[in-house]
Design a protein around this motif. Structure first.
Motif, PDB file in Angstrom:
ATOM      1  N   ASP A  95     -10.613  11.491  -0.326  1.00 52.49           N
ATOM      2  CA  ASP A  95     -10.883  12.332   0.849  1.00 52.49           C
ATOM      3  C   ASP A  95     -11.903  11.751   1.822  1.00 52.49           C
ATOM      4  N   ASP A  96     -12.213  10.478   1.710  1.00 48.29           N
ATOM      5  CA  ASP A  96     -13.213   9.907   2.601  1.00 48.29           C
ATOM      6  C   ASP A  96     -12.574   8.798   3.445  1.00 48.29           C
ATOM      7  N   PRO A  97     -12.464   9.051   4.754  1.00 44.26           N
ATOM      8  CA  PRO A  97     -11.815   8.032   5.593  1.00 44.26           C
ATOM      9  C   PRO A  97     -12.551   6.698   5.585  1.00 44.26           C
ATOM     10  N   ARG A  98     -13.811   6.706   5.169  1.00 43.20           N
ATOM     11  CA  ARG A  98     -14.533   5.443   5.123  1.00 43.20           C
ATOM     12  C   ARG A  98     -14.035   4.550   4.014  1.00 43.20           C
ATOM     13  N   ASN A  99     -13.330   5.153   3.056  1.00 39.74           N
ATOM     14  CA  ASN A  99     -12.778   4.353   1.973  1.00 39.74           C
ATOM     15  C   ASN A  99     -11.474   3.682   2.363  1.00 39.74           C
ATOM     16  N   PHE A 100     -11.181   3.705   3.641  1.00 38.44           N
ATOM     17  CA  PHE A 100      -9.874   3.239   4.083  1.00 38.44           C
ATOM     18  C   PHE A 100      -9.532   1.832   3.587  1.00 38.44           C
ATOM     19  N   PHE A 101      -8.302   1.676   3.124  1.00 40.77           N
ATOM     20  CA  PHE A 101      -7.729   0.357   2.873  1.00 40.77           C
ATOM     21  C   PHE A 101      -6.219   0.511   3.043  1.00 40.77           C
ATOM     22  N   PRO A 102      -5.541  -0.565   3.440  1.00 43.90           N
ATOM     23  CA  PRO A 102      -4.102  -0.431   3.715  1.00 43.90           C
ATOM     24  C   PRO A 102      -3.279  -0.387   2.427  1.00 43.90           C
ATOM     25  N   GLN A 103      -2.278   0.525   2.399  1.00 42.31           N
ATOM     26  CA  GLN A 103      -1.315   0.537   1.303  1.00 42.31           C
ATOM     27  C   GLN A 103       0.086   0.433   1.906  1.00 42.31           C
ATOM     28  N   PHE A 104       0.924  -0.329   1.268  1.00 41.49           N
ATOM     29  CA  PHE A 104       2.296  -0.524   1.754  1.00 41.49           C
ATOM     30  C   PHE A 104       3.284  -0.317   0.623  1.00 41.49           C
ATOM     31  N   ALA A 105       4.390   0.401   0.934  1.00 41.46           N
ATOM     32  CA  ALA A 105       5.458   0.545  -0.063  1.00 41.46           C
ATOM     33  C   ALA A 105       6.432  -0.596   0.143  1.00 41.46           C
ATOM     34  N   VAL A 106       6.584  -1.415  -0.882  1.00 42.15           N
ATOM     35  CA  VAL A 106       7.439  -2.609  -0.761  1.00 42.15           C
ATOM     36  C   VAL A 106       8.358  -2.737  -1.977  1.00 42.15           C
ATOM     37  N   ASN A 107       9.331  -3.593  -1.820  1.00 34.47           N
ATOM     38  CA  ASN A 107      10.221  -3.907  -2.929  1.00 34.47           C
ATOM     39  C   ASN A 107       9.585  -5.077  -3.702  1.00 34.47           C
ATOM     40  N   PRO A 108       9.235  -4.873  -4.974  1.00 36.33           N
ATOM     41  CA  PRO A 108       8.469  -5.887  -5.706  1.00 36.33           C
ATOM     42  C   PRO A 108       9.123  -7.262  -5.704  1.00 36.33           C
ATOM     43  N   GLU A 109      10.378  -7.279  -5.968  1.00 34.35           N
ATOM     44  CA  GLU A 109      11.027  -8.572  -6.112  1.00 34.35           C
ATOM     45  C   GLU A 109      11.041  -9.309  -4.771  1.00 34.35           C
ATOM     46  N   ARG A 110      11.328  -8.573  -3.696  1.00 30.28           N
ATOM     47  CA  ARG A 110      11.330  -9.198  -2.380  1.00 30.28           C
ATOM     48  C   ARG A 110       9.929  -9.655  -1.990  1.00 30.28           C
ATOM     49  N   TRP A 111       8.927  -8.850  -2.322  1.00 30.22           N
ATOM     50  CA  TRP A 111       7.558  -9.162  -1.964  1.00 30.22           C
ATOM     51  C   TRP A 111       7.125 -10.488  -2.580  1.00 30.22           C
ATOM     52  N   VAL A 112       7.410 -10.614  -3.863  1.00 33.63           N
ATOM     53  CA  VAL A 112       7.015 -11.836  -4.569  1.00 33.63           C
ATOM     54  C   VAL A 112       7.671 -13.048  -3.936  1.00 33.63           C
ATOM     55  N   ARG A 113       8.943 -12.879  -3.566  1.00 30.81           N
ATOM     56  CA  ARG A 113       9.681 -13.993  -2.982  1.00 30.81           C
ATOM     57  C   ARG A 113       9.133 -14.369  -1.606  1.00 30.81           C
ATOM     58  N   THR A 114       8.729 -13.381  -0.848  1.00 28.31           N
ATOM     59  CA  THR A 114       8.308 -13.629   0.528  1.00 28.31           C
ATOM     60  C   THR A 114       6.868 -14.133   0.643  1.00 28.31           C
ATOM     61  N   PHE A 115       6.031 -13.811  -0.324  1.00 28.51           N
ATOM     62  CA  PHE A 115       4.649 -14.282  -0.270  1.00 28.51           C
ATOM     63  C   PHE A 115       4.316 -15.135  -1.489  1.00 28.51           C
ATOM     64  N   PRO A 116       4.873 -16.323  -1.580  1.00 30.93           N
ATOM     65  CA  PRO A 116       4.592 -17.155  -2.753  1.00 30.93           C
ATOM     66  C   PRO A 116       3.139 -17.594  -2.843  1.00 30.93           C
ATOM     67  N   GLU A 117       2.411 -17.487  -1.721  1.00 28.97           N
ATOM     68  CA  GLU A 117       1.013 -17.913  -1.784  1.00 28.97           C
ATOM     69  C   GLU A 117       0.146 -16.873  -2.494  1.00 28.97           C
ATOM     70  N   CYS A 118       0.713 -15.686  -2.718  1.00 24.05           N
ATOM     71  CA  CYS A 118      -0.008 -14.669  -3.472  1.00 24.05           C
ATOM     72  C   CYS A 118       0.601 -14.620  -4.870  1.00 24.05           C
ATOM     73  N   VAL A 119      -0.240 -14.887  -5.840  1.00 19.12           N
ATOM     74  CA  VAL A 119       0.300 -15.074  -7.188  1.00 19.12           C
ATOM     75  C   VAL A 119      -0.001 -13.894  -8.097  1.00 19.12           C
ATOM     76  N   LEU A 120       1.013 -13.498  -8.809  1.00 18.17           N
ATOM     77  CA  LEU A 120       0.878 -12.397  -9.764  1.00 18.17           C
ATOM     78  C   LEU A 120       1.298 -12.929 -11.129  1.00 18.17           C
ATOM     79  N   PRO A 121       0.479 -12.688 -12.150  1.00 15.61           N
ATOM     80  CA  PRO A 121       0.897 -13.135 -13.497  1.00 15.61           C
ATOM     81  C   PRO A 121       2.239 -12.488 -13.867  1.00 15.61           C
ATOM     82  N   PRO A 122       3.131 -13.232 -14.494  1.00 13.39           N
ATOM     83  CA  PRO A 122       4.498 -12.743 -14.764  1.00 13.39           C
ATOM     84  C   PRO A 122       4.532 -11.395 -15.485  1.00 13.39           C
ATOM     85  N   ASP A 123       3.626 -11.177 -16.420  1.00 11.70           N
ATOM     86  CA  ASP A 123       3.683  -9.905 -17.143  1.00 11.70           C
ATOM     87  C   ASP A 123       3.326  -8.748 -16.216  1.00 11.70           C
ATOM     88  N   GLN A 124       2.394  -8.995 -15.301  1.00 10.89           N
ATOM     89  CA  GLN A 124       2.040  -7.947 -14.349  1.00 10.89           C
ATOM     90  C   GLN A 124       3.180  -7.704 -13.364  1.00 10.89           C
TER      91      GLN A 124
END
Lengths: 388, 228, 393
Positions: A95-124
């Motif tokens: 409830d505090d607008p000062r805590n603002f940070f961006p959230q986006f709803a995305v398709n996980p598989e597409r996201w991983v493919r499109t941003f290879p520079e951002c790495v996620l461990p395979p199990d995650q």
């Protein structure tokens, strides 16, 4: 140089005065550094976004979601390496607008493919795909709120109510992504939600993809691919506007208004004031030291020597104060970026800023030093010694 | 024997606004090498002006000033500066040391204008301070020295570049009797043992007694010459 | 008291000797105060525009929990129900004074030149009641839009801030063409940055149903509670009810906060710089007067007159600087109109407002800076050992 000791000693003739002048100079250049940082932030120089990413939005406004059925059409465009989509969630944390940070709803598989520079461990990555309420976050976000994998994050969406009308969503953190190479992943302050769950649970707008994110194979194709995509949907119900991610952000910032003018006006005023102050200090300093300068001339220092000594003193003063101020501003910027609880992008003072500052220091030295230096140059030994 | 310093027909007039104030009028003066000359006279008599001309701090309105066969009245400002650095050492009534520098750094000042390197400069400074007996005060600032000590440092500074002339303007004017005598003794040693030519302006007869020659100036004219 | 005054006056008379130094304080503080007031007038202006939008006797209904009209939506079935809620005033014909309004985002260009920015501008579809309810909205040029035609009227700020908005011009967005038929004034509030058309026309043109929000005229200020209670009581509605003014006031938060941070940082730093500068200058001033001060004290004047005279000098110079800065700020910036992003991600135009309270604040700053800058040197001057000072003569 052998005269360094002399110039340095003369600088400290009046300790209080020198300290105060240095303090003013440091303050002025600290302000300069901060304003330059703000300026670069607002002019998009800080946007560390690489050319291979294009954003396709609804022509009129990025707030209008594009339909999912456009995705395969975009994918088919030559030059496109992979396509993802992203819907802004607009959630508020605690409830505090000062805590603002961006959230986006995305398709996980597409996201991983499109941003290879951002790495996620395979199990995650696996967990994200299979957990309906799963969400991944960037390391900056994790640090800011102290979140770990397994934490639950309740968010109140300002835009999307659930089917029952409530806006209270809850997500589980299933992964924290990082940069493949240092700083390559620019999305470190974001949270990414599972789109499938989001689309199913939301009350309206179902089937809306949000904006389409396009990764092109060759950065040079950006303009061509963009035009092709937009041409495809021209005069249809879903007209698009495609631009590089950088331009997308820039356009947003430009709508904030003519900030550059404001920032530069402030800078101008600050510098005018500091010029007057330091100039006056130098004049006073030389005035007080007329007898000593006269003695130097009796010893055999020429008029030119003495002029040089005064100019050097002005230079030392301005450079010392200026460098300290600039270094302080850099330290402040990095402290702010790492401070928990504040969403501050890391701003690097680039070469241009430093060159500007150095130029300012040199110009300032000249401006404040020239009159006193001429005074010293012109002084008549006989008159000065006689106290006239 | 040709004089070390020779003034012929020297006049000096100052212009204050629209008024021309004559201070020296067609003065002739010879000073031999190794002389210790005391220049005396009431205030306003022009003795400081004369000193300034001999020391190359000012140029005469008319006449010639020759020091060690050089016509200094014909030198430009820049040439005079260079000439001074090599040929003259000044000692003032109020010492005129730079308060921000230590004693040894003050003494080093004239050497900064030479091409000596740091080690060489250091050696000269030490020698000069040795002569005036202040080696142990080398690292002190003028504010930490007594009047007499400060004047010694000033003398060391005047000596350090081994100048042709030592020019002193009321060197004991700010000192008590005892200290003044010490300084004057030092000057005498410099003159007798080191062969320095000294020109000293003073209003104190007791000081003048330390010199080898005495000159009196009144209203810009030499009145009397006497050997001490 | 008399001595203090005498010494102080004597001090001021000698300022002529220190005019260069004195100018430093004046100009330095003028810059600080000028910048400060300039920046504060920006948030003041933004606030004024938004807080001046709407009244307390009109209520705005939005879907629950949204932050702005853009994200809000009231379904077509719900609309007629909302219209008949208690607390809403009715007109002479017995019809509720309620306007279901549709917010549509359009795109216009801002700024001339080779690369104008594309900005989003709000198009508001209003019902006839919407115009009746807002007496502050006045047509100043052209005529009102006709229903059934793609016509719109533009707020005065919209015509000034964005390209191509003039009576007779056509605007193209979202695949449709619209004709500007009139220009309206709205007492300088946020609506002047909008384009208005008929609600039905908007619905048809953009395939929308229902409305984004509903504006209603309250029977009285107290009816707000009645309306709120009715909404809460009915499970069919999930709506937030606030006065129109309260809604627009809440829209100022983001911008004012951001400007606030920037202003604070700049102000604090500049103030520090000014204090250092003032200290520096006053120490200098005291130094040049050292002999005079010592003489006074040797004669027998106490420390207090000296302190007061120095302090007075510093404060008067600072105030002069403050006045100069305030005047400069007012002349340069007051009334300057700019536009920025509002909460709807659409443009809101506002004017810098240099209000009297800002001027007062600026003057207070200058007094404070002058006081601090003068205090230490003043005390120092009073405590200087007399003998030392006289000896330096």
């Amino acid at each position: 140089m052998k005269f360094f000791g002399l110039v340095w000693a003369m600088l400290w003739r009046s300790r209080a005065r020198t300290w105060l002048t240095l303090a003013s100079l440091v303050t002025a250049f600290l302000l300069l550094g901060l304003i330059q940082a703000a300026n670069s932030l607002f002019s998009g120089e800080q946007i560390n976004l690489s050319a291979p990413i294009l954003i396709t939005q609804a022509r009129v406004s990025f707030t209008s979601p594009l339909p999912m059925r456009l995705l395969p059409q975009v994918e088919a465009v030559p030059g496109v390496a992979s396509v993802s989509h992203s819907q802004f969630f607009g959630g508020i944390y605690q409830d505090d607008p000062r805590n603002f940070f961006p959230q986006f709803a995305v398709n996980p598989e597409r996201w991983v493919r499109t941003f290879p520079e951002c790495v996620l461990p395979p199990d995650q990555e696996q967990a994200w795909r299979t957990t309906r309420t799963g969400a991944i976050i960037g390391p900056q976000l994790a640090q800011r709120f102290g979140w770990k994998v397994g934490d639950k994050v309740p968010l109140k969406s300002q835009i999307w109510p659930l089917k029952d009308g409530s806006r209270a969503w809850t997500f589980d953190i299933v992964g924290i992504f990082g940069s493949k190479v240092a700083d390559s992943c620019a999305r470190v302050g974001n949270m990414y939600l599972n789109y499938a769950y989001f689309d199913e649970a939301r009350q309206f707008g179902n089937g809306g993809a949000g904006i389409i994110v396009v990764r092109i194979a060759n950065p040079d194709d950006a303009e061509a691919v963009g035009r092709t995509i937009d041409a495809m949907f021209e005069n249809s119900a879903d007209e698009t506007k495609t631009q590089t991610e950088k331009d997308f952000s820039l356009n947003f910032v430009r709508q904030l208004g003519n900030l550059k003018l404001i920032l530069y006006s402030i800078l101008g005023a600050v510098f005018f004031a500091i010029l007057m102050l330091t100039g006056n200090t130098m004049l006073q300093a030389v005035q007080d030291r007329i007898p000593e300068l006269a003695v130097l001339k009796t010893i055999g220092f020429t008029d030119a020597h003495v002029l040089g000594l005064v100019l050097s003193e002005a230079l030392f003063l301005c450079v010392l104060g200026g460098l300290t101020g600039m270094l302080l501003s850099v330290a402040t910027m990095s402290a702010l970026a790492n401070a928990p609880g504040i969403a501050f992008p890391p701003i690097n003072a680039n070469l241009q800023v430093w060159l500007f500052a150095l130029g300012a220091m040199l110009l300032l030295s000249l401006a404040v030093g020239v009159w006193p230096a001429l005074r010293a140059w012109r002084l008549s030994i006989v008159d000065a010694l006689a106290g006239r | 024997m040709t004089a070390l310093v020779s003034l012929k027909g020297v006049s000096k007039t100052y212009t204050r606004g629209k008024q021309a104030v004559p201070v020296l009028e067609k003065l002739d003066l010879d000073i031999a090498k190794g002389d210790f000359l005391a220049l005396m006279g009431p205030s306003g008599s022009g003795k400081t002006t004369l000193l300034n001309l001999i020391g190359g701090l000012d140029r005469p309105t008319a006449g010639s000033v020759t020091v060690d066969n050089a016509r200094i009245d014909q030198m430009s400002g820049g040439q005079l500066a260079q000439w001074r650095s090599r040929h003259v050492g000044f000692v003032f009534q109020f010492y005129n040391l730079l308060p921000v520098l230590t004693a040894e750094k003050n003494v080093e000042l004239p050497l900064l204008l030479t091409s000596l390197n740091k080690a060489q400069r250091q050696k000269h400074v030490e020698t000069a301070l040795e002569i005036v007996g202040l080696r142990d005060r080398a690292k002190h600032k003028p504010s930490e020295l007594s009047g007499g000590q400060a004047q010694r440092v000033a003398i060391a500074r005047a000596l350090v570049a081994d100048p042709t002339l030592l020019v002193c303007d009321e060197p004991t004017g700010d000192l008590d009797r005892k200290t003044a005598d010490e300084i004057l003794n030092l000057l005498q040693v410099l003159n007798k043992q080191h062969g320095k030519t000294i020109i000293m302006v003073t209003h104190d007869q007791k000081a003048a007694d330390f010199a080898t020659h005495e000159l009196h100036l009144d209203k810009g004219v030499l009145v009397e010459q006497s050997a001490a | 008291m008399q001595t203090i005054l005498a010494i102080t006056l004597m001090n001021f008379r000698s300022i002529g000797n220190r005019i260069g130094t004195s100018m430093v304080i004046v100009v330095g503080i003028a810059c600080v105060v000028g910048v400060l007031i300039g920046m504060l007038s920006m948030s003041k202006g933004f606030e004024k525009t938004l807080k001046g939008t709407g009244t307390d006797d009109r209520a705005l209904l939005l879907s629950a929990g949204v932050l702005s009209e853009l994200s809000s939506g009231i379904g077509p079935d719900t609309l007629p129900l909302v219209r008949s809620l208690p607390g809403i005033k009715r007109d002479a014909a017995g019809q509720p004074l309620a306007s279901g309004e549709i917010m549509v985002i359009t795109e216009l260009k801002k700024g001339a030149g080779p690369r104008p920015a594309s900005v989003n501008v709000a198009l508001r579809g209003v019902e006839p009641a919407g115009l009746a309810m807002r007496p502050e909205v006045k047509l100043v040029e052209g005529r009102l839009f006709q229903s059934g035609l793609n016509e719109l009227i533009a707020g005065r700020q919209a015509t000034q801030q964005f390209e191509g908005v003039a009576v007779g011009n056509q605007l193209h967005f979202r695949g449709s063409t619209w004709t500007v038929v009139g220009i309206f004034d709205s007492a300088g509030d946020a609506h002047e940055s909008e384009l208005w058309t008929d609600a039905n026309t908007a619905r048809n043109a953009f395939g929308r149903t229902g409305a984004s929000s509903m504006l209603v005229q309250l029977e009285s200020a107290a009816s707000l509670q009645t309306l709120k209670d009715a909404v809460t009581a009915d499970p069919r509605f999930r709506l937030d009810v606030t006065t129109e003014r309260a809604y627009f006031t809440s829209q100022t938060q983001n911008f004012t906060r951001q400007i606030g941070i920037l202003t604070t940082v700049v102000a604090v730093l500049m103030a520090f710089g000014a204090v250092f500068g003032a200290l520096n200058t006053m120490y200098s001033a005291v130094a040049t007067r050292r002999v005079e001060i010592a003489t006074l004290r040797a004669i027998g004047f106490g420390g207090l007159p000296v302190v007061v005279s120095v302090l007075a000098e510093a404060v008067v110079l600072a105030v002069a600087g403050g006045a100069l800065g305030a005047a400069a700020s007012y002349l340069l910036v007051n009334g300057m109109t700019v536009s920025t992003l509002g909460q709807n991600f659409t443009q809101v135009a506002f004017s810098f407002a240099v209000t009297p309270d800002l001027l007062v604040r600026g003057m207070t700053w200058s007094v404070a800076i002058g006081f601090i800058g003068g205090l230490f040197p003043a005390v120092r001057a009073a405590r200087l050992p007399i003998v030392e000072a006289l000896r330096a003569a």
